[in-house]
Design a protein around this motif. Structure first.
Motif, PDB file in Angstrom:
ATOM      1  N   GLY A 336      66.304  -3.053  32.624  1.00  0.00           N
ATOM      2  CA  GLY A 336      67.079  -3.020  33.849  1.00  0.00           C
ATOM      3  C   GLY A 336      68.271  -2.093  33.662  1.00  0.00           C
ATOM      4  N   LYS A 337      68.813  -1.611  34.737  1.00  0.00           N
ATOM      5  CA  LYS A 337      69.865  -0.592  34.682  1.00  0.00           C
ATOM      6  C   LYS A 337      71.132  -1.078  33.991  1.00  0.00           C
ATOM      7  CE  LYS A 337      72.234   2.777  37.606  1.00  0.00           C
ATOM      8  NZ  LYS A 337      72.382   3.303  38.991  1.00  0.00           N
ATOM      9  N   GLU A 338      71.562  -2.302  34.295  1.00  0.00           N
ATOM     10  CA  GLU A 338      72.820  -2.810  33.742  1.00  0.00           C
ATOM     11  C   GLU A 338      72.737  -2.970  32.227  1.00  0.00           C
ATOM     12  OE1 GLU A 338      75.963  -6.514  34.496  1.00  0.00           O
ATOM     13  OE2 GLU A 338      74.136  -6.338  35.699  1.00  0.00           O
ATOM     14  N   ALA A 339      71.631  -3.568  31.743  1.00  0.00           N
ATOM     15  CA  ALA A 339      71.467  -3.756  30.301  1.00  0.00           C
ATOM     16  C   ALA A 339      71.324  -2.421  29.582  1.00  0.00           C
ATOM     17  CB  ALA A 339      70.257  -4.637  30.024  1.00  0.00           C
ATOM     18  N   ALA A 340      70.590  -1.465  30.204  1.00  0.00           N
ATOM     19  CA  ALA A 340      70.409  -0.154  29.593  1.00  0.00           C
ATOM     20  C   ALA A 340      71.741   0.578  29.459  1.00  0.00           C
ATOM     21  CB  ALA A 340      69.429   0.672  30.421  1.00  0.00           C
ATOM     22  N   ASN A 341      72.601   0.448  30.467  1.00  0.00           N
ATOM     23  CA  ASN A 341      73.919   1.083  30.410  1.00  0.00           C
ATOM     24  C   ASN A 341      74.787   0.470  29.317  1.00  0.00           C
ATOM     25  OD1 ASN A 341      73.309   2.826  32.490  1.00  0.00           O
ATOM     26  ND2 ASN A 341      74.219   1.545  34.081  1.00  0.00           N
ATOM     27  N   GLU A 342      74.741  -0.862  29.187  1.00  0.00           N
ATOM     28  CA  GLU A 342      75.553  -1.527  28.159  1.00  0.00           C
ATOM     29  C   GLU A 342      75.073  -1.160  26.761  1.00  0.00           C
ATOM     30  OE1 GLU A 342      76.309  -6.106  26.947  1.00  0.00           O
ATOM     31  OE2 GLU A 342      77.218  -5.458  28.845  1.00  0.00           O
ATOM     32  N   LEU A 343      73.739  -1.000  26.615  1.00  0.00           N
ATOM     33  CA  LEU A 343      73.181  -0.623  25.318  1.00  0.00           C
ATOM     34  C   LEU A 343      73.454   0.842  24.995  1.00  0.00           C
ATOM     35  CD1 LEU A 343      71.396  -1.419  22.876  1.00  0.00           C
ATOM     36  CD2 LEU A 343      69.398  -0.815  24.257  1.00  0.00           C
ATOM     37  N   GLY A 344      73.699   1.630  26.028  1.00  0.00           N
ATOM     38  CA  GLY A 344      73.868   3.067  25.829  1.00  0.00           C
ATOM     39  C   GLY A 344      72.539   3.740  25.566  1.00  0.00           C
ATOM     40  N   LEU A 345      71.506   3.298  26.312  1.00  0.00           N
ATOM     41  CA  LEU A 345      70.157   3.830  26.132  1.00  0.00           C
ATOM     42  C   LEU A 345      70.158   5.329  26.401  1.00  0.00           C
ATOM     43  CD1 LEU A 345      67.228   2.857  25.512  1.00  0.00           C
ATOM     44  CD2 LEU A 345      66.867   2.781  27.989  1.00  0.00           C
ATOM     45  N   ALA A 346      69.724   6.086  25.415  1.00  0.00           N
ATOM     46  CA  ALA A 346      69.712   7.542  25.544  1.00  0.00           C
ATOM     47  C   ALA A 346      68.582   8.100  24.688  1.00  0.00           C
ATOM     48  CB  ALA A 346      71.055   8.133  25.098  1.00  0.00           C
ATOM     49  N   GLU A 347      68.158   9.301  25.035  1.00  0.00           N
ATOM     50  CA  GLU A 347      67.037   9.930  24.322  1.00  0.00           C
ATOM     51  C   GLU A 347      67.386  10.141  22.852  1.00  0.00           C
ATOM     52  OE1 GLU A 347      64.143  13.881  24.739  1.00  0.00           O
ATOM     53  OE2 GLU A 347      65.848  13.581  26.106  1.00  0.00           O
ATOM     54  N   GLY A 348      66.469   9.690  21.961  1.00  0.00           N
ATOM     55  CA  GLY A 348      66.619   9.955  20.534  1.00  0.00           C
ATOM     56  C   GLY A 348      67.479   8.981  19.760  1.00  0.00           C
ATOM     57  N   ILE A 349      68.041   7.938  20.388  1.00  0.00           N
ATOM     58  CA  ILE A 349      68.900   6.999  19.659  1.00  0.00           C
ATOM     59  C   ILE A 349      68.054   6.070  18.780  1.00  0.00           C
ATOM     60  CG2 ILE A 349      70.633   7.048  21.481  1.00  0.00           C
ATOM     61  CD1 ILE A 349      69.678   4.219  22.270  1.00  0.00           C
ATOM     62  N   THR A 350      68.735   5.381  17.853  1.00  0.00           N
ATOM     63  CA  THR A 350      68.070   4.406  16.986  1.00  0.00           C
ATOM     64  C   THR A 350      68.548   3.012  17.360  1.00  0.00           C
ATOM     65  OG1 THR A 350      67.896   5.965  15.150  1.00  0.00           O
ATOM     66  CG2 THR A 350      67.750   3.627  14.601  1.00  0.00           C
ATOM     67  N   LEU A 351      67.604   2.079  17.483  1.00  0.00           N
ATOM     68  CA  LEU A 351      67.911   0.706  17.855  1.00  0.00           C
ATOM     69  C   LEU A 351      67.425  -0.252  16.791  1.00  0.00           C
ATOM     70  CD1 LEU A 351      66.796   0.825  21.609  1.00  0.00           C
ATOM     71  CD2 LEU A 351      69.126   1.022  20.726  1.00  0.00           C
ATOM     72  N   ALA A 352      68.197  -1.316  16.548  1.00  0.00           N
ATOM     73  CA  ALA A 352      67.811  -2.371  15.607  1.00  0.00           C
ATOM     74  C   ALA A 352      67.551  -3.658  16.384  1.00  0.00           C
ATOM     75  CB  ALA A 352      68.921  -2.589  14.579  1.00  0.00           C
ATOM     76  N   PHE A 353      66.427  -4.321  16.082  1.00  0.00           N
ATOM     77  CA  PHE A 353      66.035  -5.543  16.773  1.00  0.00           C
ATOM     78  C   PHE A 353      66.213  -6.757  15.859  1.00  0.00           C
ATOM     79  CE2 PHE A 353      63.859  -2.211  18.943  1.00  0.00           C
ATOM     80  CZ  PHE A 353      63.797  -2.618  20.265  1.00  0.00           C
ATOM     81  N   THR A 354      66.687  -7.834  16.427  1.00  0.00           N
ATOM     82  CA  THR A 354      66.747  -9.109  15.730  1.00  0.00           C
ATOM     83  C   THR A 354      66.084 -10.163  16.598  1.00  0.00           C
ATOM     84  OG1 THR A 354      68.851  -8.540  14.691  1.00  0.00           O
ATOM     85  CG2 THR A 354      68.248 -10.860  14.713  1.00  0.00           C
ATOM     86  N   ARG A 355      65.099 -10.846  16.057  1.00  0.00           N
ATOM     87  CA  ARG A 355      64.432 -11.919  16.803  1.00  0.00           C
ATOM     88  C   ARG A 355      65.101 -13.243  16.470  1.00  0.00           C
ATOM     89  NH1 ARG A 355      58.010 -13.081  17.378  1.00  0.00           N
ATOM     90  NH2 ARG A 355      58.152 -15.047  18.478  1.00  0.00           N
ATOM     91  N   ILE A 356      65.715 -13.849  17.491  1.00  0.00           N
ATOM     92  CA  ILE A 356      66.407 -15.118  17.302  1.00  0.00           C
ATOM     93  C   ILE A 356      65.427 -16.270  17.482  1.00  0.00           C
ATOM     94  CG2 ILE A 356      68.288 -16.588  18.127  1.00  0.00           C
ATOM     95  CD1 ILE A 356      69.637 -13.928  19.054  1.00  0.00           C
TER      96      ILE A 356
END
Length: 367
Positions: A336-356
């Motif tokens: 969704g747009k709001e979550a993507a903006n808060e995450l700073g979703l951008a081309e080529g970035i690296t993301l780390a996932f944690t499963r709670i």
């Protein structure tokens, strides 16, 4: 495809490719889909090869069509059957066809009949080439029909209500399900499931038949699809719901996420091992940014659910996002747009996932 109820079906049999001992089972199978109004069998009736058919033709009122073998090594039976099938098609007297043969030469015929909106059933041996199987709406192996006959006789001897309602598998041993078939079952359940992950068995069965015409629970020793799912307790949950008609129950299926894929020791402050994007064959693209989504590929798939559902994602704030399970294809997490903006979703970035837990994840931007 024509509606499978009270259909008029033409049965066209290639005598060179099926044994007369199978005809009763074949006719009973066709009657599950409609009424056999035309029954014809093609062969060279001057040959000793088809002498065993005589009694069966009389008992089941099947019309023999004589076709001489004009040239040695050539199967003229195929041509006669195809010509008759096209004549019947253009007469518009039937709603469907059943082609009884293991010969791939009938592939184009089956395709043409389906193009005209007719139901096409195929019946043949397990050696039948895949192109002919794929050209039918439903393909049935003759090898399983004898098992059905035995099961029917067994059920007719049952007198007690308790035993009559019990649907025992044909074999006492566990079914041997190959990985491809298990994947087909899981993908189909997930594709027909609602947001809670539950899928109606009737819809699952319909989609399986469209995807794999020769699929049949009897191939694995079970008379019904529900019995097959019930035997796979480690992969599926089963729930039966009563309807307004007390004797009828609707069955629902849900895929189970195996414990081996859960990160029970993961906490919000720990990064899950290998829970990183980009991974092999995956990175955040401009298209992902435009759609406010993250594609989940092979390396990260084990950390995510095995069905379509809503999940919570913690960035700085908590968001409810939609997870779409796509089987063998990359899954999709729609932020969704709001979550993507808060995450700073951008081309080529690296993301780390944690499963709670099963429905709660933390995503952090690493760079």
């Amino acid at each position: 495809m024509a509606e499978q109820k009270d259909l008029n079906i033409a049965i066209l049999i290639d005598a060179d490719n099926v044994s007369y001992t199978k005809i009763e089972g074949i006719l009973n199978e066709v009657k599950r889909y409609g009424i056999p109004t035309i029954k014809r069998i093609y062969g060279d009736w001057t040959s000793s090869y088809v002498v065993g058919w005589k009694e069966s033709l009389l008992i089941h009122a099947i019309t023999p069509i004589q076709q001489y073998s004009y040239t040695q090594g050539k199967n003229s039976t195929d041509s006669a059957l195809i010509i008759d099938a096209m004549d019947i098609l253009h007469s518009d007297r039937v709603d469907g066809f059943c082609i009884v043969s293991s010969d791939s030469d009938f592939t184009r015929l089956a395709t043409r009949l389906r193009e005209s909106g007719k139901l096409v059933l195929g019946v043949g041996e397990r050696k039948t080439p895949k192109p002919f199987i794929a050209s039918c709406d439903k393909f049935i192996y003759v090898e399983i029909l004898d098992k059905s006959k035995v099961e029917d006789r067994l059920e007719n001897t049952v007198n007690t209500k308790e035993t009559a309602q019990k649907q025992s598998p044909l074999k006492k041993t566990e079914p041997v399900i190959d990985k491809e078939t298990l994947s087909l079952l899981k993908d189909t359940v997930n594709d027909t499931a609602d947001e809670s992950g539950w899928a109606f068995l009737a819809e699952v069965g319909g989609l399986i038949m469209k995807r794999k015409p020769d699929f049949d629970p009897r191939n694995y020793g079970f008379m019904k699809l529900s019995q097959l799912f019930k035997s796979l307790k480690s992969d599926f949950e089963i729930e039966e719901k009563n309807t307004e008609k007390s004797k009828i129950k609707h069955i629902y299926i849900k895929s189970i996420t195996h414990k081996s894929t859960r990160l029970s020791d993961t906490t919000p402050t720990q990064k899950a091992p290998h829970g990183i994007i980009p991974s092999a064959g995956n990175k955040i693209t401009a298209d992902d940014v435009r759609k406010n989504q993250i594609r989940i590929t092979k390396d990260v798939k084990p950390f995510f659910p095995s069905s379509n559902q809503k999940i919570k994602v913690l960035i700085r704030n908590e968001f409810e996002c939609t997870f779409s399970h796509r089987g063998e294809r990359p899954h999709v997490l729609r932020l969704g747009k709001e979550a993507a903006n808060e995450l700073g979703l951008a081309e080529g970035i690296t993301l780390a996932f944690t499963r709670i837990d099963d429905r709660y994840y933390k995503i952090e931007k690493v760079s």
